[in-house]
Design a protein around this motif. Sequence first.
Motif: not given
Ligand code: MG
Length: 163
Positions: A7-11, A41-43
């Motif tokens: 899982y990932d989240i960015h502003r 891609t990070h997740a």
């Molecule tokens: Mg990230």
Amino acid sequence: MRIGYGYDIHRLVVGRPLVLGGVDIPCEVGLDGHSDADCLTHALSDAVFGALALPDIGHWFPNTDPDIRGIDSRRILEKAIHEAMVRGWMVGNVDCVIIAERPKISPYLDTMKESLSATMGIRPDQVGIKATTNEKVGDIGKGHAIAAHATCLLLRLDHAKDV
Ligand code: MG
């Protein structure tokens, strides 16, 4: 077989490019972060590392490292795949969800599948990507951020010939 989850989240901020799955998406805002901030891609990278029971991407690519500022996150995913290969694993399939209120993601899904499958050395039909909104609920729903979830199935290389 082994399964992994990420899982990932960015502003979302003004003055940054929007990159998802290695694909540049025209938008008046982009994702903020030390790398290209490609949360999909990070997740996915974390799903691969997780299937291997290895530390997450912050261990391999610390966001305090000036040498990786602005890095193409596909290099992170390549590292995850490399760690799988050297341990005798290959990707069977992956499945992902992008949660974004804006912009409209669906026109880019096929290009993302091509980008991520090429990065992982697998076929586009081994990559599932869906996009949904957050129904205007919370910070994602207000357009302040984009999040992504991903799962990954790894197969032993000696059992992978039928995939
Ligand atoms: Mg990230």
